[in-house]
Write an enzyme that holds these catalytic residues in place. Structure first.
Site, short mmCIF file in Angstrom:
data_model
loop_
_atom_site.label_atom_id
_atom_site.label_comp_id
_atom_site.label_asym_id
_atom_site.label_seq_id
_atom_site.Cartn_x
_atom_site.Cartn_y
_atom_site.Cartn_z
N LYS A 13 -54.94 -17.25 -25.29
CA LYS A 13 -54.32 -18.57 -25.06
C LYS A 13 -55.10 -19.37 -24.02
O LYS A 13 -55.40 -20.54 -24.21
CB LYS A 13 -52.86 -18.40 -24.61
CG LYS A 13 -52.00 -17.63 -25.58
CD LYS A 13 -50.54 -17.61 -25.17
CE LYS A 13 -50.26 -16.85 -23.87
NZ LYS A 13 -50.44 -15.38 -24.00
N ARG A 86 -41.77 -19.11 -21.95
CA ARG A 86 -41.83 -17.67 -22.21
C ARG A 86 -40.44 -17.09 -22.42
O ARG A 86 -40.32 -15.91 -22.72
CB ARG A 86 -42.44 -16.97 -20.99
CG ARG A 86 -43.81 -16.38 -21.20
CD ARG A 86 -44.22 -15.80 -19.87
NE ARG A 86 -45.31 -14.88 -19.94
CZ ARG A 86 -46.59 -15.22 -19.79
NH1 ARG A 86 -46.92 -16.47 -19.60
NH2 ARG A 86 -47.52 -14.31 -19.83
N ARG A 125 -60.88 -7.36 -19.34
CA ARG A 125 -60.98 -8.77 -18.92
C ARG A 125 -61.40 -8.85 -17.45
O ARG A 125 -60.98 -8.06 -16.62
CB ARG A 125 -59.62 -9.44 -19.10
CG ARG A 125 -59.56 -10.85 -18.51
CD ARG A 125 -58.44 -11.65 -19.09
NE ARG A 125 -57.11 -11.25 -18.65
CZ ARG A 125 -56.00 -11.84 -19.09
NH1 ARG A 125 -56.05 -12.83 -19.97
NH2 ARG A 125 -54.82 -11.42 -18.65
N ARG A 155 -57.82 -8.81 -12.75
CA ARG A 155 -56.50 -9.25 -12.32
C ARG A 155 -55.61 -8.05 -12.00
O ARG A 155 -55.67 -7.04 -12.69
CB ARG A 155 -55.84 -10.09 -13.43
CG ARG A 155 -56.13 -11.56 -13.28
CD ARG A 155 -55.72 -12.34 -14.49
NE ARG A 155 -54.37 -12.05 -14.96
CZ ARG A 155 -53.77 -12.74 -15.93
NH1 ARG A 155 -54.40 -13.73 -16.52
NH2 ARG A 155 -52.55 -12.42 -16.32
N ARG A 166 -46.24 -5.53 -19.94
CA ARG A 166 -46.21 -6.95 -20.32
C ARG A 166 -45.95 -7.12 -21.82
O ARG A 166 -45.32 -8.08 -22.23
CB ARG A 166 -47.51 -7.65 -19.91
CG ARG A 166 -47.51 -8.01 -18.43
CD ARG A 166 -48.90 -8.05 -17.85
NE ARG A 166 -49.68 -9.16 -18.31
CZ ARG A 166 -51.02 -9.17 -18.30
NH1 ARG A 166 -51.69 -8.12 -17.86
NH2 ARG A 166 -51.66 -10.22 -18.71
P1 ADP Z 1 -50.99 -13.46 -19.73
O1 ADP Z 1 -50.70 -14.44 -20.82
O2 ADP Z 1 -52.34 -12.89 -19.82
O3 ADP Z 1 -49.91 -12.46 -19.52
P2 ADP Z 1 -50.52 -15.44 -17.66
O4 ADP Z 1 -51.66 -15.83 -16.81
O5 ADP Z 1 -49.98 -16.44 -18.63
O6 ADP Z 1 -51.03 -14.15 -18.37
O7 ADP Z 1 -49.31 -14.93 -16.77
C1 ADP Z 1 -49.44 -13.94 -15.79
C2 ADP Z 1 -48.09 -13.62 -15.18
O8 ADP Z 1 -47.55 -14.79 -14.55
C3 ADP Z 1 -47.01 -13.17 -16.16
O9 ADP Z 1 -47.07 -11.81 -16.47
C4 ADP Z 1 -45.76 -13.55 -15.38
O10 ADP Z 1 -45.48 -12.62 -14.36
C5 ADP Z 1 -46.13 -14.84 -14.70
N1 ADP Z 1 -45.77 -16.00 -15.56
C6 ADP Z 1 -46.65 -16.87 -16.13
N2 ADP Z 1 -46.01 -17.78 -16.87
C7 ADP Z 1 -44.69 -17.48 -16.79
C8 ADP Z 1 -43.50 -18.04 -17.34
N3 ADP Z 1 -43.55 -19.11 -18.15
N4 ADP Z 1 -42.30 -17.48 -17.01
C9 ADP Z 1 -42.24 -16.42 -16.20
N5 ADP Z 1 -43.31 -15.83 -15.65
C10 ADP Z 1 -44.52 -16.34 -15.93
#
Ligand code: ADP
Ligand code: ZN
Length: 211
Positions: A13, A86, A125, A155, A166
């Protein structure tokens, strides 16, 4: 035009949003990047969520919604939502915020990838600690450094344990969004296992920017 990118963590994404933003006039809304910035700056929010994030848990809806509201206030007409919404409450909040701005979601794209591939991608990654660029150690073009000179890091939530968690969180909290959007706007599914450039072209076709 407003686009939501859905898919497992690691489906690409962020990579796809970055390519689109370079070519078209979208505001990239990555709640993950926003949260990581809060953590890097050690703000009260950043300190409160740091541990939960590294374990792979979601941040509370109200906290995330507040961050997104701040960006929407800028009044841009086109956004790419990457990692947001999410949860169903986040999706409802977004629907209302956009309607206040007389905007709507135009496309919901689901980047499809197998769980095995996701685990492989997440654990291989690397991200640039300075500019946020995303790399993968298995890429032919991977050199181990970023053109901006920043250090590449793993990360804290890309460990095997956290990556597995996750995926479970996705199934429980985010998967219901597919039905939610399927019954309203519709969801376009794309094969995210292809090379990034090919996935990009598929996205352009899906949103009518390319034949
Ligand atoms: P990925 O899609 O690789 O899991 P992101 O960078 O989108 O990674 O998100 C990393 C973390 O940030 C998530 O695992 C969560 O803890 C937090 N996070 C990001 N976006 C949201 C969201 N919309 N609602 C709740 N937590 C979020
Ligand atoms: Zn960099």
């Amino acid at each position: 035009m407003n686009i939501i990118l859905l898919g497992y963590p690691g489906a690409g994404k962020g990579t796809q949003a970055e390519i689109l933003v370079k070519e078209y006039d979208f505001e990239h809304i990555s709640t993950g990047d926003m949260i990581r910035k809060e953590i890097a700056l050690a703000t009260p929010l950043g300190k409160a969520v740091e541990k939960g994030i590294s374990q792979g848990n979601l941040v509370r809806d109200e906290q995330i919604i507040k961050l997104v509201e701040q960006v929407l206030k800028r009044g841009r007409q086109s956004h790419i939502f990457d990692g947001f919404p999410r949860t169903i409450p986040q999706a409802e909040s977004l629907r209302i915020s956009l309607s206040v701005l007389r905007q709507k979601i135009d496309y919901v794209l689901f980047l499809e990838l197998s769980k095995e591939e996701v685990i492989k991608r997440l654990t291989s990654r690397r991200v640039c600690s300075k500019c946020g660029a995303i790399f993968n150690i298995y890429d032919k073009s991977f050199t181990g450094s970023c053109s901006c000179g920043g250090n590449l890091i793993t990360r804290s939530d890309d460990t095997l344990e956290s990556a597995k968690h996750r995926l479970e969180v996705f199934e429980k909290q985010t998967r219901p969004l597919v039905d939610y959007y399927e019954s309203s706007i519709g969801v376009k599914r794309l094969d995210a296992s292809k090379e990034a450039r090919e996935v990009h072209n598929e996205i352009l076709r899906a949103i009518g920017l390319k034949k």
